[in-house]
Design an enzyme around this catalytic site. Structure first.
Site, PDB file in Angstrom:
ATOM      1  N   THR A 155       0.800  -1.214   0.000  1.00 25.09           N
ATOM      2  CA  THR A 155       0.000   0.000   0.000  1.00 25.09           C
ATOM      3  C   THR A 155       0.835   1.267   0.000  1.00 25.09           C
ATOM      4  O   THR A 155       1.980   1.287   0.457  1.00 25.09           O
ATOM      5  CB  THR A 155      -0.962   0.000   1.202  1.00 25.09           C
ATOM      6  OG1 THR A 155      -1.939   1.038   1.041  1.00 25.09           O
ATOM      7  CG2 THR A 155      -0.208   0.215   2.501  1.00 25.09           C
ATOM      8  N   GLN A 171      -1.508   3.622   7.246  1.00 29.79           N
ATOM      9  CA  GLN A 171      -1.154   2.834   6.070  1.00 29.79           C
ATOM     10  C   GLN A 171       0.158   2.083   6.270  1.00 29.79           C
ATOM     11  O   GLN A 171       0.344   0.984   5.744  1.00 29.79           O
ATOM     12  CB  GLN A 171      -1.073   3.733   4.840  1.00 29.79           C
ATOM     13  CG  GLN A 171      -2.403   4.354   4.449  1.00 29.79           C
ATOM     14  CD  GLN A 171      -3.511   3.312   4.276  1.00 29.79           C
ATOM     15  OE1 GLN A 171      -3.441   2.438   3.417  1.00 29.79           O
ATOM     16  NE2 GLN A 171      -4.525   3.380   5.130  1.00 29.79           N
ATOM     17  N   HIS A 207       0.122  -1.669   7.484  1.00 34.68           N
ATOM     18  CA  HIS A 207      -0.220  -2.792   6.612  1.00 34.68           C
ATOM     19  C   HIS A 207       0.943  -3.762   6.447  1.00 34.68           C
ATOM     20  O   HIS A 207       0.770  -4.978   6.485  1.00 34.68           O
ATOM     21  CB  HIS A 207      -0.619  -2.284   5.224  1.00 34.68           C
ATOM     22  CG  HIS A 207      -2.057  -1.891   5.112  1.00 34.68           C
ATOM     23  ND1 HIS A 207      -3.075  -2.806   5.017  1.00 34.68           N
ATOM     24  CD2 HIS A 207      -2.644  -0.670   5.069  1.00 34.68           C
ATOM     25  CE1 HIS A 207      -4.227  -2.177   4.927  1.00 34.68           C
ATOM     26  NE2 HIS A 207      -3.994  -0.872   4.959  1.00 34.68           N
ATOM     27  N   GLU A 216      -1.308   5.358  -4.840  1.00 39.87           N
ATOM     28  CA  GLU A 216      -2.519   4.557  -4.665  1.00 39.87           C
ATOM     29  C   GLU A 216      -3.591   5.393  -3.962  1.00 39.87           C
ATOM     30  O   GLU A 216      -4.726   5.506  -4.421  1.00 39.87           O
ATOM     31  CB  GLU A 216      -2.184   3.321  -3.839  1.00 39.87           C
ATOM     32  CG  GLU A 216      -3.387   2.445  -3.512  1.00 39.87           C
ATOM     33  CD  GLU A 216      -3.061   1.352  -2.522  1.00 39.87           C
ATOM     34  OE1 GLU A 216      -3.818   0.379  -2.466  1.00 39.87           O
ATOM     35  OE2 GLU A 216      -2.046   1.473  -1.789  1.00 39.87           O
ATOM     36  N   HIS A 217      -3.219   5.974  -2.835  1.00 42.73           N
ATOM     37  CA  HIS A 217      -4.122   6.841  -2.072  1.00 42.73           C
ATOM     38  C   HIS A 217      -3.520   8.238  -1.995  1.00 42.73           C
ATOM     39  O   HIS A 217      -2.366   8.391  -1.578  1.00 42.73           O
ATOM     40  CB  HIS A 217      -4.305   6.333  -0.639  1.00 42.73           C
ATOM     41  CG  HIS A 217      -4.726   4.909  -0.518  1.00 42.73           C
ATOM     42  ND1 HIS A 217      -3.851   3.888  -0.177  1.00 42.73           N
ATOM     43  CD2 HIS A 217      -5.928   4.326  -0.701  1.00 42.73           C
ATOM     44  CE1 HIS A 217      -4.502   2.743  -0.135  1.00 42.73           C
ATOM     45  NE2 HIS A 217      -5.763   2.972  -0.456  1.00 42.73           N
ATOM     46  N   ASP A 227     -11.075   2.583   2.933  1.00 40.39           N
ATOM     47  CA  ASP A 227     -10.785   1.171   3.160  1.00 40.39           C
ATOM     48  C   ASP A 227     -12.039   0.391   3.534  1.00 40.39           C
ATOM     49  O   ASP A 227     -12.105  -0.821   3.290  1.00 40.39           O
ATOM     50  CB  ASP A 227      -9.752   1.021   4.277  1.00 40.39           C
ATOM     51  CG  ASP A 227      -8.341   1.336   3.812  1.00 40.39           C
ATOM     52  OD1 ASP A 227      -8.104   1.317   2.591  1.00 40.39           O
ATOM     53  OD2 ASP A 227      -7.478   1.597   4.676  1.00 40.39           O
ATOM     54  N   GLU A 279      -4.283  -0.473 -49.325  1.00 37.44           N
ATOM     55  CA  GLU A 279      -3.541  -1.290 -48.365  1.00 37.44           C
ATOM     56  C   GLU A 279      -3.049  -2.600 -48.984  1.00 37.44           C
ATOM     57  O   GLU A 279      -2.538  -3.456 -48.273  1.00 37.44           O
ATOM     58  CB  GLU A 279      -4.426  -1.580 -47.153  1.00 37.44           C
ATOM     59  CG  GLU A 279      -4.748  -0.323 -46.349  1.00 37.44           C
ATOM     60  CD  GLU A 279      -5.448  -0.622 -45.038  1.00 37.44           C
ATOM     61  OE1 GLU A 279      -5.866  -1.783 -44.823  1.00 37.44           O
ATOM     62  OE2 GLU A 279      -5.562   0.309 -44.203  1.00 37.44           O
ATOM     63  N   HIS A 284     -10.233  -7.896 -49.435  1.00 39.83           N
ATOM     64  CA  HIS A 284     -11.147  -7.189 -48.545  1.00 39.83           C
ATOM     65  C   HIS A 284     -12.252  -6.504 -49.356  1.00 39.83           C
ATOM     66  O   HIS A 284     -13.432  -6.569 -49.024  1.00 39.83           O
ATOM     67  CB  HIS A 284     -10.389  -6.134 -47.737  1.00 39.83           C
ATOM     68  CG  HIS A 284      -9.611  -6.675 -46.582  1.00 39.83           C
ATOM     69  ND1 HIS A 284      -8.615  -7.595 -46.730  1.00 39.83           N
ATOM     70  CD2 HIS A 284      -9.703  -6.413 -45.244  1.00 39.83           C
ATOM     71  CE1 HIS A 284      -8.108  -7.884 -45.540  1.00 39.83           C
ATOM     72  NE2 HIS A 284      -8.751  -7.172 -44.620  1.00 39.83           N
TER      73      HIS A 284
END
Length: 448
Positions: free
Chosen positions: A240, A262, A265, A331-332, A365, A419, A424
């Site tokens: 985290t 945090q 963790h 992340e945060h 969270d 092309e 095609h």
């Protein structure tokens, strides 16, 4: 926490990317180890899972496929207060996730020319719920609810076997799964679990999934990279991260609590403060020391805060703070600044943005309604957090009638010729030829 002083320096985007604090050595090591663990599970199946459980979890002889009665017993034994909180989290995440499911849209490009944009859920999902240093029933909610909202029909859940639970998945995690109606649960953890979900393990009844999601440590994040291409994955939600941008209006005590929250963790967790207020930086450093010393996981917190991934960053002004944050792509991201609601628009790269002093990451969270499975390691510059969209595949359904095709026939042939792909164009002109005529003979527009 170390201090990085960027005052008086003008840094290019590349220089900012190079200077942001990261635990790069830990991530590089994780990539090598995780790839081998995934390979072992792919080749050896259940035997590798049992070997890894013994090595990393201290568990042997356990049931890898969790019996249904264990899930039901966990629900029955769940603390009423925890159950009420989980049910409220389920409700909030379900409501917020519903906003991520787009409605089908039909674009009429002309008479008889229609393209429909629709969103199809994948068939089967494997979700990973960590269970090493902490217990994460909230991650069950964050993974499973968006999948269900997206319309996924089959969900398999994996979480590490617990030595103090006789090799069973933690009962609170099982209870959360039971509340959501998930009855396919496996006691397996780490990178090996990611490999098992991706490749399947026939002897325990685990079929391969289409998408693997869920947070974890750097080894789990690296394992997702190892299985990418075999299955879809969410962003690599590894160890985290929190980055707090603060000015001289901020409360140093609250910032310290949020950084420590945090850091608890994992020893690899990242905690970063960016500020143009030197006095605040000093006050936060003092408060962090006090708060960290008093918290339950003080040893773990101390390792995380003293690691290369954590720092107090001094900048000249708000412009420099924005530039640093967007380069870091946390992340945060918490904004403890004046007029945070207006300023938030400038912070474009973050997994989730928490605006103002009363919106801590802890809220996200658990009960904000937002999802807490978010990209780490700078991936928020280009990747999104987990949501219902993670489990949806956009598909375009194209429907043209004969007249509508005729309207664009010449353009298709021209582009096909340009092309050097004439077949095609012939595939189009053939639809305007009479039966039995070859391409280019007698049909209106043939070869044109």
């Amino acid at each position: 926490m170390r201090t990085i002083d960027l005052r008086g320096r003008t840094l290019s985007p590349a220089e900012l990317l190079a200077i942001v604090p990261r635990a790069t050595e830990a991530r590089n090591e994780a990539l090598q180890v995780a790839a081998q663990l995934v390979s072992d599970v792919r080749e050896q199946g259940e035997a590798a899972l049992r070997d890894q459980a013994a090595r990393f979890d201290g568990v042997t002889g356990h049931a890898i496929r969790v019996p249904g009665e264990h899930i039901r017993a966990a629900v029955d034994g769940l603390d009423p207060e925890v159950r009420a909180a989980l049910e409220e989290a389920i409700r909030r995440v379900r409501d917020a996730s519903a906003a991520q499911v787009p409605s089908a849209r039909v674009t009429e490009l002309g008479a008889g020319a229609r393209v429909t944009q629709r969103w199809q859920p994948v068939t089967r999902v494997g979700v990973y719920v960590p269970g090493g240093k902490a217990v994460y029933p909230s991650s069950v909610v964050m993974n499973v609810v968006p999948a269900q909202v997206a319309g996924v029909r089959s969900v398999a859940l994996a979480s590490p076997p617990q030595r103090d639970q006789e090799g069973r998945v933690h009962p609170t995690i099982l209870a959360a799964a039971g509340l959501l109606g998930v009855d396919e649960v496996y006691a397996m953890g780490g990178a090996g679990a990611i490999g098992a979900l991706a490749h399947g393990v026939a002897t325990v009844g685990l079929d391969p999934v289409d998408v693997v999601t869920g947070p974890g440590n750097n080894f789990v994040a690296a394992a997702k990279r190892a299985v990418a291409g075999t299955v879809g994955t969410d962003s690599e939600a590894g160890a985290t991260e929190i980055l707090i941008v603060a000015d001289d209006t901020a409360d140093a005590r609250l910032i310290a609590y949020d950084l420590v929250s945090q850091a608890e963790h994992d020893e690899q967790a990242s905690a970063v403060l960016v500020t143009d207020a030197a006095a605040l930086a000093a006050a936060v450093a003092d408060e962090v020391e006090r708060v960290a010393a008093a918290t339950r996981h003080r040893e773990r917190v101390s390792v995380a805060l003293s690691g290369p991934q954590s720092a107090i960053v001094l900048v000249d002004d708000s412009e420099a703070a924005v530039a640093f944050s967007n380069a870091y792509a946390p992340e945060h991201l918490e904004l403890h600044i004046a007029d945070a609601a207006r300023e938030a628009a400038r912070y474009t790269s973050a997994g989730a943005v928490f605006v103002g002093s009363h919106t801590p990451v802890s809220l996200g969270d658990y009960l904000a309604g937002s999802n807490h499975v978010l990209p780490t390691g700078g991936q928020a510059r280009y990747a999104a957090g987990l949501g219902a969209h993670t489990f949806l595949r956009p598909q375009q359904v194209v429907e043209y009638d004969r007249d509508a095709l005729a309207d664009v026939r010449e353009g298709i042939v021209a582009l096909a010729q340009a092309e050097a792909l004439p077949a095609h164009g012939e595939a189009v002109t053939a639809r305007f030829e009479r039966s039995g005529e070859s391409a280019g003979q007698g049909a209106p527009g043939a070869g044109a």
